[in-house]
Design a protein around this motif. Structure first.
Motif, PDB file in Angstrom:
ATOM      1  N   GLN A   3      -3.337  11.452   9.131  1.00 34.15           N
ATOM      2  CA  GLN A   3      -4.578  11.719   8.455  1.00 34.15           C
ATOM      3  C   GLN A   3      -4.487  11.084   7.166  1.00 34.15           C
ATOM      4  OE1 GLN A   3      -5.283  15.978   8.321  1.00 34.15           O
ATOM      5  NE2 GLN A   3      -7.212  15.783   7.417  1.00 34.15           N
ATOM      6  N   LEU A   4      -5.831  10.850   6.439  1.00 36.45           N
ATOM      7  CA  LEU A   4      -5.788  10.216   5.178  1.00 36.45           C
ATOM      8  C   LEU A   4      -5.783  11.380   4.191  1.00 36.45           C
ATOM      9  CD1 LEU A   4      -8.572   7.401   5.742  1.00 36.45           C
ATOM     10  CD2 LEU A   4      -6.143   7.126   5.710  1.00 36.45           C
ATOM     11  N   PRO A   5      -5.259  10.978   2.836  1.00 31.17           N
ATOM     12  CA  PRO A   5      -4.957  12.195   2.061  1.00 31.17           C
ATOM     13  C   PRO A   5      -6.333  12.578   1.679  1.00 31.17           C
ATOM     14  CG  PRO A   5      -3.589  10.011   1.476  1.00 31.17           C
ATOM     15  CD  PRO A   5      -4.511   9.795   2.686  1.00 31.17           C
ATOM     16  N   THR A   6      -6.837  14.044   1.239  1.00 33.95           N
ATOM     17  CA  THR A   6      -7.959  14.161   0.775  1.00 33.95           C
ATOM     18  C   THR A   6      -8.025  13.953  -0.646  1.00 33.95           C
ATOM     19  OG1 THR A   6      -6.840  16.412   0.232  1.00 33.95           O
ATOM     20  CG2 THR A   6      -7.601  16.095   2.559  1.00 33.95           C
ATOM     21  N   PHE A   7      -9.311  14.041  -1.228  1.00 31.71           N
ATOM     22  CA  PHE A   7      -9.353  13.973  -2.594  1.00 31.71           C
ATOM     23  C   PHE A   7      -8.414  14.800  -3.490  1.00 31.71           C
ATOM     24  CE2 PHE A   7     -11.523  15.046  -6.787  1.00 31.71           C
ATOM     25  CZ  PHE A   7     -11.459  14.025  -7.096  1.00 31.71           C
ATOM     26  N   GLU A   8      -8.330  15.914  -2.993  1.00 27.53           N
ATOM     27  CA  GLU A   8      -7.666  17.004  -3.761  1.00 27.53           C
ATOM     28  C   GLU A   8      -6.146  16.756  -3.972  1.00 27.53           C
ATOM     29  OE1 GLU A   8      -6.516  19.856  -6.542  1.00 27.53           O
ATOM     30  OE2 GLU A   8      -8.771  19.265  -6.037  1.00 27.53           O
ATOM     31  N   GLN A   9      -5.697  16.049  -2.804  1.00 30.24           N
ATOM     32  CA  GLN A   9      -4.219  15.658  -2.781  1.00 30.24           C
ATOM     33  C   GLN A   9      -4.184  14.361  -3.605  1.00 30.24           C
ATOM     34  OE1 GLN A   9      -4.159  15.335   1.705  1.00 30.24           O
ATOM     35  NE2 GLN A   9      -2.921  16.938   1.744  1.00 30.24           N
ATOM     36  N   PHE A 315     -10.423   1.103   3.340  1.00 32.52           N
ATOM     37  CA  PHE A 315      -9.496   0.569   3.946  1.00 32.52           C
ATOM     38  C   PHE A 315      -8.505   1.215   4.750  1.00 32.52           C
ATOM     39  CE2 PHE A 315     -11.062  -1.879   0.186  1.00 32.52           C
ATOM     40  CZ  PHE A 315     -11.536  -2.897   0.999  1.00 32.52           C
ATOM     41  N   GLY A 316      -8.744   2.712   4.696  1.00 35.86           N
ATOM     42  CA  GLY A 316      -7.623   3.209   5.370  1.00 35.86           C
ATOM     43  C   GLY A 316      -6.443   3.664   4.782  1.00 35.86           C
ATOM     44  N   TYR A 317      -6.393   3.484   3.433  1.00 38.85           N
ATOM     45  CA  TYR A 317      -5.078   3.345   2.612  1.00 38.85           C
ATOM     46  C   TYR A 317      -4.487   5.115   2.617  1.00 38.85           C
ATOM     47  CZ  TYR A 317      -6.155  -1.236   0.580  1.00 38.85           C
ATOM     48  OH  TYR A 317      -6.330  -2.417   0.175  1.00 38.85           O
ATOM     49  N   GLY A 318      -3.424   5.109   2.913  1.00 41.26           N
ATOM     50  CA  GLY A 318      -2.558   6.295   2.799  1.00 41.26           C
ATOM     51  C   GLY A 318      -1.572   6.415   1.846  1.00 41.26           C
ATOM     52  N   TRP A 319      -0.705   7.270   1.837  1.00 38.26           N
ATOM     53  CA  TRP A 319       0.224   7.546   0.772  1.00 38.26           C
ATOM     54  C   TRP A 319       1.064   6.467   0.231  1.00 38.26           C
ATOM     55  CZ3 TRP A 319      -1.140  11.298  -2.235  1.00 38.26           C
ATOM     56  CH2 TRP A 319      -1.668  12.434  -1.532  1.00 38.26           C
ATOM     57  N   ASP A 320       1.591   5.715   1.333  1.00 34.55           N
ATOM     58  CA  ASP A 320       2.468   4.525   0.906  1.00 34.55           C
ATOM     59  C   ASP A 320       1.554   3.321   0.232  1.00 34.55           C
ATOM     60  OD1 ASP A 320       4.383   5.781   2.107  1.00 34.55           O
ATOM     61  OD2 ASP A 320       4.173   4.578   4.061  1.00 34.55           O
ATOM     62  N   ASP A 321       0.262   3.183   0.437  1.00 32.60           N
ATOM     63  CA  ASP A 321      -0.477   2.268  -0.090  1.00 32.60           C
ATOM     64  C   ASP A 321      -0.728   2.633  -1.574  1.00 32.60           C
ATOM     65  OD1 ASP A 321      -1.340   0.419   2.191  1.00 32.60           O
ATOM     66  OD2 ASP A 321      -2.022   2.314   2.976  1.00 32.60           O
ATOM     67  N   MET A 322      -1.153   3.933  -1.802  1.00 32.61           N
ATOM     68  CA  MET A 322      -1.440   4.610  -3.060  1.00 32.61           C
ATOM     69  C   MET A 322      -0.322   4.528  -4.143  1.00 32.61           C
ATOM     70  SD  MET A 322      -3.888   7.436  -2.247  1.00 32.61           S
ATOM     71  CE  MET A 322      -5.218   7.368  -0.896  1.00 32.61           C
ATOM     72  N   LEU A 323       0.851   4.720  -3.462  1.00 31.08           N
ATOM     73  CA  LEU A 323       2.192   4.683  -4.196  1.00 31.08           C
ATOM     74  C   LEU A 323       2.420   3.169  -4.439  1.00 31.08           C
ATOM     75  CD1 LEU A 323       4.854   5.854  -5.351  1.00 31.08           C
ATOM     76  CD2 LEU A 323       5.958   5.352  -2.969  1.00 31.08           C
ATOM     77  N   TRP A 324       2.115   2.335  -3.720  1.00 32.63           N
ATOM     78  CA  TRP A 324       2.137   0.707  -3.920  1.00 32.63           C
ATOM     79  C   TRP A 324       1.464   0.312  -5.070  1.00 32.63           C
ATOM     80  CZ3 TRP A 324      -0.959  -3.743  -3.696  1.00 32.63           C
ATOM     81  CH2 TRP A 324      -0.341  -4.823  -3.561  1.00 32.63           C
ATOM     82  N   PHE A 325       0.084   0.805  -4.977  1.00 34.54           N
ATOM     83  CA  PHE A 325      -0.759   0.587  -6.101  1.00 34.54           C
ATOM     84  C   PHE A 325      -0.181   1.107  -7.589  1.00 34.54           C
ATOM     85  CE2 PHE A 325      -4.079   0.108  -3.100  1.00 34.54           C
ATOM     86  CZ  PHE A 325      -4.481  -1.255  -3.265  1.00 34.54           C
ATOM     87  N   THR A 326       0.292   2.477  -7.440  1.00 36.30           N
ATOM     88  CA  THR A 326       0.666   3.043  -8.626  1.00 36.30           C
ATOM     89  C   THR A 326       1.891   2.450  -9.233  1.00 36.30           C
ATOM     90  OG1 THR A 326      -0.199   5.119  -7.677  1.00 36.30           O
ATOM     91  CG2 THR A 326       1.421   5.426  -9.679  1.00 36.30           C
ATOM     92  N   VAL A 327       3.158   2.231  -8.496  1.00 35.01           N
ATOM     93  CA  VAL A 327       4.146   1.263  -8.819  1.00 35.01           C
ATOM     94  C   VAL A 327       3.952   0.259  -9.434  1.00 35.01           C
ATOM     95  CG1 VAL A 327       6.602   0.481  -8.278  1.00 35.01           C
ATOM     96  CG2 VAL A 327       5.667   2.728  -7.267  1.00 35.01           C
ATOM     97  N   ASN A 328       2.830  -0.699  -8.806  1.00 30.69           N
ATOM     98  CA  ASN A 328       2.300  -1.911  -9.372  1.00 30.69           C
ATOM     99  C   ASN A 328       2.105  -1.625 -10.828  1.00 30.69           C
ATOM    100  OD1 ASN A 328       3.125  -3.632  -7.401  1.00 30.69           O
ATOM    101  ND2 ASN A 328       0.908  -3.564  -6.857  1.00 30.69           N
ATOM    102  N   ALA A 329       1.441  -0.908 -10.924  1.00 31.11           N
ATOM    103  CA  ALA A 329       0.838  -0.245 -12.433  1.00 31.11           C
ATOM    104  C   ALA A 329       1.702  -0.080 -13.309  1.00 31.11           C
ATOM    105  CB  ALA A 329      -0.499   0.759 -12.211  1.00 31.11           C
ATOM    106  N   MET A 330       2.668   0.840 -13.165  1.00 30.48           N
ATOM    107  CA  MET A 330       3.935   1.358 -13.932  1.00 30.48           C
ATOM    108  C   MET A 330       4.571   0.006 -14.190  1.00 30.48           C
ATOM    109  SD  MET A 330       4.246   3.894 -15.382  1.00 30.48           S
ATOM    110  CE  MET A 330       4.536   3.132 -16.892  1.00 30.48           C
ATOM    111  N   LYS A 331       5.070  -0.725 -13.147  1.00 28.28           N
ATOM    112  CA  LYS A 331       5.662  -1.930 -13.478  1.00 28.28           C
ATOM    113  C   LYS A 331       5.064  -2.785 -14.736  1.00 28.28           C
ATOM    114  CE  LYS A 331       8.057  -2.810  -8.804  1.00 28.28           C
ATOM    115  NZ  LYS A 331       7.864  -3.581  -7.735  1.00 28.28           N
TER     116      LYS A 331
END
Length: 359
Positions: A3-9, A315-331
């Motif tokens: 299941q895809l993450p909810t907005f609140e998650q 795009f059906g992005y899940g937790w792993d995709d969101m983590l990837w984007f977030t780590v990209n930003a922090m890097k």
């Protein structure tokens, strides 16, 4: 399929924001208060929800004149020290409420001097506000000082970015209309920043195409690209359906040059037709250094969580995709390496792991 993450998650996830304009994120009620306090009498509405709707409708209108008018009103009420402190503090509070743990917020000091403030007074007021708004809220805010590309004050602003870099200013930016105002007009400022070992990003590849991106990187030496969405123009899809990168696109990917993408804003400015058709989908698949941002939270009626929720749906992005984007930003943040690493390993990855496990 999980299941895809909810907005609140998504809102609870520790997020990173690199492209957010201070004058594009005011609370409507604050604009009304400040207009009353400062005697600004040009607001199109004086009731909170009506004003909020006006900003969103103007940004969605397809009219560049109406879009630019929205900033006349926000900047118009940001001309006193007290107003700047309040707006910056509320910006930090709102981002923290959305789960942002690190943000780089930009603004042009030269746009806030019409009531007599000096550039230094503007900067110090904003820094005071960010400090007050972030205290105890689990967020760190770095400031990007922006020079307007149609003006001739970029060297002055660049020197201030260097002068205040130990006081919360982490970098420099240029913004404004790309067409007719190439980044090379400000080459002296960029060369100065490089000599001073300072960081800078350049708005490029949003309303104008590949030449703007090429100049920003190859002539000016940009660390990051503000938007950079038009890099898609250098990627073609072959008859077998496989994408082929042109030399500039390949260089951007090979050098891991960060792209500060702002999906909803890109729709409003015509850089993309829909979220589902946004180049971010292909660029993520091709492993460009893509980051997810808001640009102007008020005008786009958005937040970082909203942007991720829209991308997840499209795009059906899940937790792993969101983590990837977030780590990209922090890097890609303009912080020292050890501080970036500490946030990635100590805050971001554990936060996503906990949410993923709970889901």
């Amino acid at each position: 399929m999980s299941q895809l993450p909810t907005f609140e998650q998504i809102r609870q996830a520790p997020k990173v924001l690199l492209h957010d304009h201070l004058d594009g994120g005011l609370r409507p009620e604050t604009i009304i208060d400040l207009a009353r306090e400062t005697g600004y009498d040009r607001l199109p509405a004086t009731e909170t929800e009506s004003l909020r709707a006006w900003f969103r409708e103007s940004a969605d209108s397809g009219s560049l004149e109406r879009y630019l008018e929205t900033f006349e009103h926000t900047v118009g009420v940001m001309q006193t020290r007290e107003a700047l402190v309040r707006v910056a503090a509320e910006c930090a509070e709102d981002l923290a409420e959305d789960g942002v743990v690190y943000a780089e917020v930009r603004y042009a000091p030269e746009q806030h001097t019409s009531a007599g403030l000096s550039l230094e007074e503007v900067i110090e007021a904003v820094q005071e506000g960010f400090g007050a708004g972030s205290a105890g809220r689990g967020i760190r805010v770095g400031t990007l000082l922006t020079a307007m590309r149609h003006q001739a004050r970029s060297m002055e602003i660049a020197e201030l970015a260097v002068r205040y870099r130990d006081a919360g200013v982490v970098g420099f930016d240029i913004a404004g209309a790309e067409a007719g105002y190439p980044p090379t007009r400000h080459l002296d400022a960029f060369e100065y920043l490089q000599r001073e070992n300072a960081h800078f990003t350049i708005h490029a590849g949003e309303a104008f195409g590949l030449p703007s991106i090429w100049q920003a990187i190859q002539w000016c030496g940009a660390d990051r690209l503000g938007h950079g969405v038009r890099i898609i123009d250098d990627i073609s899809v072959q008859s077998d359906g496989e994408p082929k990168l042109g030399r500039l696109a390949a260089y951007v990917r090979d050098k891991r040059i960060p792209l500060e993408m702002c999906p909803t804003s890109n729709l409003q400015t015509g850089a993309a037709a829909s979220i589902a058709e946004h180049p971010i989908g292909l660029l993520r698949r091709l492993n460009f250094r893509v980051t997810v941002n808001t640009d102007n939270r008020l005008m786009s009626g958005t937040s970082v969580s909203e942007e991720f929720a829209k991308l997840s749906e499209a795009f059906g992005y899940g937790w792993d995709d969101m983590l990837w984007f977030t780590v990209n930003a922090m890097k890609s943040a303009f912080l020292p390496f050890d501080e970036r690493l500490s946030l990635i390993n100590g805050v971001i990855k554990p936060g996503f792991a906990r949410l993923k496990w709970q889901a």
